[in-house]
Every structure is written in C-alpha cells, then in structure tokens.
Scaffold this motif. Structure first.
Motif, mmCIF file in Angstrom:
data_model
loop_
_atom_site.group_PDB
_atom_site.id
_atom_site.type_symbol
_atom_site.label_atom_id
_atom_site.label_comp_id
_atom_site.label_asym_id
_atom_site.label_seq_id
_atom_site.Cartn_x
_atom_site.Cartn_y
_atom_site.Cartn_z
ATOM 1 N N CYS A 1 -8.274 -34.282 4.902
ATOM 2 C CA CYS A 1 -6.894 -33.305 5.096
ATOM 3 C C CYS A 1 -6.330 -32.872 4.077
ATOM 4 O O CYS A 1 -6.652 -31.896 3.281
ATOM 5 C CB CYS A 1 -6.154 -34.415 6.057
ATOM 6 N N THR A 2 -5.146 -33.767 3.625
ATOM 7 C CA THR A 2 -4.363 -33.601 2.391
ATOM 8 C C THR A 2 -4.041 -34.712 1.505
ATOM 9 O O THR A 2 -4.496 -35.643 2.310
ATOM 10 C CB THR A 2 -3.226 -32.901 2.973
ATOM 11 N N THR B 1 -1.488 -36.089 0.883
ATOM 12 C CA THR B 1 -0.369 -36.809 1.485
ATOM 13 C C THR B 1 -0.863 -37.617 2.877
ATOM 14 O O THR B 1 -0.422 -38.528 3.232
ATOM 15 C CB THR B 1 0.842 -36.043 1.934
ATOM 16 N N ASP B 2 -2.005 -37.177 3.370
ATOM 17 C CA ASP B 2 -2.613 -38.063 4.202
ATOM 18 C C ASP B 2 -3.519 -39.059 3.877
ATOM 19 O O ASP B 2 -3.936 -40.131 4.707
ATOM 20 C CB ASP B 2 -3.747 -37.303 5.266
ATOM 21 N N GLN B 3 -3.656 -39.509 2.645
ATOM 22 C CA GLN B 3 -4.379 -40.493 2.164
ATOM 23 C C GLN B 3 -3.572 -41.646 2.070
ATOM 24 O O GLN B 3 -2.152 -41.617 2.108
ATOM 25 C CB GLN B 3 -5.063 -40.320 0.881
ATOM 26 N N ARG C 1 -7.367 -33.807 11.680
ATOM 27 C CA ARG C 1 -6.924 -35.222 11.488
ATOM 28 C C ARG C 1 -8.063 -36.171 10.931
ATOM 29 O O ARG C 1 -9.099 -35.685 10.766
ATOM 30 C CB ARG C 1 -6.697 -35.747 13.142
ATOM 31 N N LEU C 2 -7.393 -37.148 10.598
ATOM 32 C CA LEU C 2 -8.468 -38.163 9.902
ATOM 33 C C LEU C 2 -9.463 -38.736 10.952
ATOM 34 O O LEU C 2 -8.965 -39.146 12.119
ATOM 35 C CB LEU C 2 -7.709 -39.147 9.071
#
Length: 162
Positions: free
Chosen positions: A78-79, A81-83, A110-111
């Motif tokens: 995703c991005t 910041t989603d990690q 979505r993850l």
C-alpha cells in the motif's frame, strides 16, 4: 553485452523474502546469517529488493544499508505509512539518509494476502535471484509463496531457515 554479462547483471538483482516473526533473541543469529548469505551477493553492482515489512525485511534492510554499497529498493503493498511502525521508521531513516535507491508504494486498497503476493511477484519479476528466510517449512507462508513463484519463473533460489 555478451550473454554471460547479461546473465551476471540480472543475477545481481536479488529479492529478499522472509518471515515477519523474528524473536529478539534471533538478532545476533541474523547478523551471522546475513554475513554468510547476503554479503557474497552484495557488491557495489548489486541491487536488492526488500518488502518493507517487520521481521526479515527490516532486519535485512538495516543490515544491507549499514554494511554494503548495494542499491536498495523497498517495495510496500500500500504505502509506507501502512507498514508496521518499526518497519516504516527504518524505511524513512534510510530514505532520509539517501541510502535507498527507491521506495515503491504499490497502492493496494488494503493490506492482505493478495496485496502481499502482488508485492512479492513485483520484486521477483525484477530479480534474477531470490533469497528466502522462512521460519518453518509451512508451504502456506508468504516466504514460501515467493520462493515457489521464483521457481515457477525458473529463477535460482537460496533458502535459509531461521
């Protein structure tokens, strides 16, 4: 460029895949494993693709960034910041230092398994070699998915259980 030179160039593009579950007590073991199994491929002409997740991805990123001159690309589904927080912090630190060649955000909605598999195929498709660090022999893990995808592509693989 000769065929041998082209093959050597592709082989220097390496995908790293591995478990997200790495106990803290394994950090010293990982440094030894990375020295034994990443260092031989980490010359200045090497390019590594890393997944940007917690566990092996972040540990390998930190090890390669600190100890080699290899080019490093971090790929996230995703991005950034989603990690996970620790993984995102590591990516930002190496990005801010100028150590990363590239950060690729694939922009998945979505993850989830599908997004991780897409990321892993993206990395393997750009590599000539895959190094996997699975936690066990469970064939359903993302690490094994990636190693098996590389096998389907006829790419060499090195598997180091952790």
């Amino acid at each position: 460029m000769t065929f041998a030179e082209a093959q050597a160039s592709v082989a220097r593009h390496v995908t790293i895949t591995g478990t997200r579950s790495v106990p803290a007590e394994s950090e010293a073991q990982l440094r030894v494993l990375f020295g034994d199994y990443l260092q031989p491929f980490a010359g200045p002409d090497a390019h590594f693709y890393l997944g940007g997740a917690a566990g092996i991805d972040t540990a390998a990123l930190d090890w390669l960034a600190e100890r080699t001159q290899a080019s490093l690309t971090v790929v996230v589904p995703c991005t950034v910041t989603d990690q996970p927080a620790a993984a995102a912090a590591s990516i930002r630190r190496w990005q801010d230092s100028g150590r990363l060649a590239e950060v690729v955000e694939l922009g998945a909605d979505r993850l989830g398994t599908a997004a991780y598999h897409t990321r892993n195929r993206w990395m393997v498709d750009r590599s000539g070699f895959v190094i996997g660090f699975p936690r066990n022999t469970e064939p359903t893990s993302g690490t094994w998915y990636t190693v098996n995808y590389a096998a389907e592509q006829g790419k060499p693989r090195l598997v180091i259980p952790v």
